[in-house]
Design a protein around this motif. Structure first.
Motif, mmCIF file in Angstrom:
data_model
loop_
_atom_site.group_PDB
_atom_site.id
_atom_site.type_symbol
_atom_site.label_atom_id
_atom_site.label_comp_id
_atom_site.label_asym_id
_atom_site.label_seq_id
_atom_site.Cartn_x
_atom_site.Cartn_y
_atom_site.Cartn_z
ATOM 1 N N GLN A 100 0.941 -1.399 0.167
ATOM 2 C CA GLN A 100 -0.099 0.026 -0.112
ATOM 3 C C GLN A 100 0.824 1.270 0.070
ATOM 4 N N VAL A 101 0.466 2.248 -0.946
ATOM 5 C CA VAL A 101 1.399 3.532 -1.072
ATOM 6 C C VAL A 101 0.731 4.397 0.103
ATOM 7 N N THR A 102 1.587 5.048 1.127
ATOM 8 C CA THR A 102 1.160 5.699 2.299
ATOM 9 C C THR A 102 1.611 7.090 2.070
ATOM 10 N N ALA A 103 2.510 7.613 1.244
ATOM 11 C CA ALA A 103 2.675 8.901 0.985
ATOM 12 C C ALA A 103 3.129 8.998 -0.404
ATOM 13 N N VAL A 104 2.992 10.374 -1.060
ATOM 14 C CA VAL A 104 3.564 10.613 -2.401
ATOM 15 C C VAL A 104 3.975 11.978 -2.334
ATOM 16 N N TYR A 105 5.027 12.290 -3.064
ATOM 17 C CA TYR A 105 5.452 13.765 -3.245
ATOM 18 C C TYR A 105 5.965 14.096 -4.577
ATOM 19 N N ASP A 106 5.656 15.135 -5.245
ATOM 20 C CA ASP A 106 6.251 15.494 -6.383
ATOM 21 C C ASP A 106 7.180 16.883 -6.355
ATOM 22 N N LYS A 107 7.320 17.434 -7.395
ATOM 23 C CA LYS A 107 8.237 18.725 -7.131
ATOM 24 C C LYS A 107 7.770 19.880 -6.187
ATOM 25 N N HIS A 108 6.572 19.917 -6.063
ATOM 26 C CA HIS A 108 5.813 20.884 -5.230
ATOM 27 C C HIS A 108 5.238 20.444 -3.998
ATOM 28 N N CYS A 109 4.333 19.301 -4.060
ATOM 29 C CA CYS A 109 3.578 19.060 -2.974
ATOM 30 C C CYS A 109 3.688 17.811 -2.414
ATOM 31 N N GLY A 110 3.072 17.196 -1.418
ATOM 32 C CA GLY A 110 3.059 16.088 -0.990
ATOM 33 C C GLY A 110 1.612 15.857 -0.439
ATOM 34 N N PHE A 111 1.466 14.405 -0.192
ATOM 35 C CA PHE A 111 0.360 13.832 0.332
ATOM 36 C C PHE A 111 0.642 12.743 1.206
ATOM 37 N N PRO A 112 0.104 12.550 2.463
ATOM 38 C CA PRO A 112 -0.869 13.305 2.947
ATOM 39 C C PRO A 112 -0.314 14.854 3.500
ATOM 40 N N ARG A 113 -1.272 15.695 3.924
ATOM 41 C CA ARG A 113 -0.611 17.020 4.310
ATOM 42 C C ARG A 113 -1.406 17.456 5.714
ATOM 43 N N THR A 114 -0.824 18.240 6.500
ATOM 44 C CA THR A 114 -1.115 18.632 7.692
ATOM 45 C C THR A 114 -2.598 19.582 7.585
ATOM 46 N N GLN A 115 -3.698 18.979 8.050
ATOM 47 C CA GLN A 115 -4.889 19.462 7.978
ATOM 48 C C GLN A 115 -5.029 20.842 9.111
ATOM 49 N N TYR A 116 -6.004 21.575 8.531
ATOM 50 C CA TYR A 116 -6.708 22.910 9.182
ATOM 51 C C TYR A 116 -7.819 22.978 8.936
ATOM 52 N N SER A 117 -8.621 23.697 9.751
ATOM 53 C CA SER A 117 -9.997 23.973 9.415
ATOM 54 C C SER A 117 -10.096 25.002 8.829
#
Length: 318
Positions: free
Chosen positions: A289-306
């Motif tokens: 299972q893939v748990t995290a992925v990043y490209d040149k600019h962004c990544g997932f998962p990210r810190t969540q805010y309301s």
């Protein structure tokens, strides 16, 4: 020469004294200090008499000595007086002191008379600065610091489309990036409508990268001892990519009673992948299972805010 016996008649023309007063004066006129002053502080002065007129005014800041202003050769009976460029914020009092017309008559104006006083409120233009990092991603909060007197009124565009005005009551503006695109701040004003129009205050919002395993399908593959299985991963985003995946082994057949979940998780990270495709080769069984992925600019998962804390949500209009 008058004839003998006729009375001498002396005629003298008595001219009316000129008058002057402010007309259509609001309680306070406004002037802004800054690169972009968008409001007109002209104050109308009406004069009665024979033009041209000469006016004497007093300009007094609440914290500085008074300044005398002389206006000469006013050919119209209605003059739009614009105060000189004022450099100190605060309140200025304008007082009409005297007026002279073409007849040479002069009137000293009563300080307490109606229409002889006006006020100018001077304010710094509102300003805005970005606190955003170079890379902003969908789901992030864009933040800007505001300077001046609140409340602030901020106008912005999203992908070139004007999105209206946002009222902000504290010195921090927050925008929620709900979609990828380009946001540009076009103006910021304070409560006196002293505005600035920033140049090139734009931020690019990047889409989050994704990793699709085996085309997005759940696959079960049986391998024999010594054989290899290939797991295909496809990336969406801008390279280079990095990702983290986990493998959880299944319970041994001797200890399994019915189907049991996988256990003993291992984690692996692969970096600097320039291709949008990658294959994982393995001789071990388990659940991958893939748990995290990043490209040149962004990544997932990210810190969540309301996003409820944001002043506005950045998304395209339907």
């Amino acid at each position: 020469m008058p004839l003998a016996g006729q009375p001498i008649v002396v005629q003298q023309e008595i001219m009316s004294k000129p008058t002057a007063k402010f007309v259509q004066v609001k309680e306070t006129a406004f002037q802004c200090i800054g690169d972009d002053t968008t409001n007109d502080t002209a104050i109308q002065i009406a004069m009665e008499g024979q033009p041209p007129f000469e006016l004497l005014l007093e300009l007094k800041h609440e914290s500085f000595p008074r300044e005398i202003i002389r206006l000469a050769n006013l050919t119209d009976k209605l003059h739009a007086f614009r105060p000189p460029a004022l450099t100190a914020t605060g309140k200025y009092a304008l007082q009409l002191m005297a007026v002279r017309d073409a007849t040479g008559c002069e009137t000293s104006l009563d300080r307490d008379a109606s229409g002889t006083r006006a006020a100018v409120q001077v304010s710094d233009a509102a300003r805005i600065a970005s606190l955003n990092p170079p890379a902003v991603c969908v789901g992030d909060a864009l933040t800007y610091t505001l300077q001046g007197a609140a409340p602030f009124y901020v106008s912005y565009e999203f992908d070139g489309v004007p999105m209206g005005e946002v009222a902000v009551y504290d010195p921090l503006l927050t925008l929620h990036a709900a979609e990828p695109g380009v946001v540009a701040i076009t103006s910021v004003c304070n409560h006196l409508r002293c505005c600035t129009h920033p140049r090139n205050l734009t931020t690019i919002i990047h889409e989050l990268p994704t990793a699709i395993v085996d085309g997005g399908y759940d696959l079960v593959e049986d391998i024999r001892e010594g054989d290899e299985a290939l797991i295909a991963v496809e990336f969406k985003g801008e390279p280079p990519f990095s990702f983290t995946y986990s493998r959880r082994s299944f319970p041994s057949a001797s200890s399994a009673k019915g189907r049991q979940p996988a256990t003993e998780e291992e984690t692996f990270t692969v970096t600097n992948i320039e291709s949008p495709y990658y294959s994982i080769s393995t001789t071990q069984d388990g659940l991958f299972q893939v748990t995290a992925v990043y490209d040149k600019h962004c990544g997932f998962p990210r810190t969540q805010y309301s996003k409820a804390m944001a002043n506005a949500v950045l998304k395209r209009q339907k």
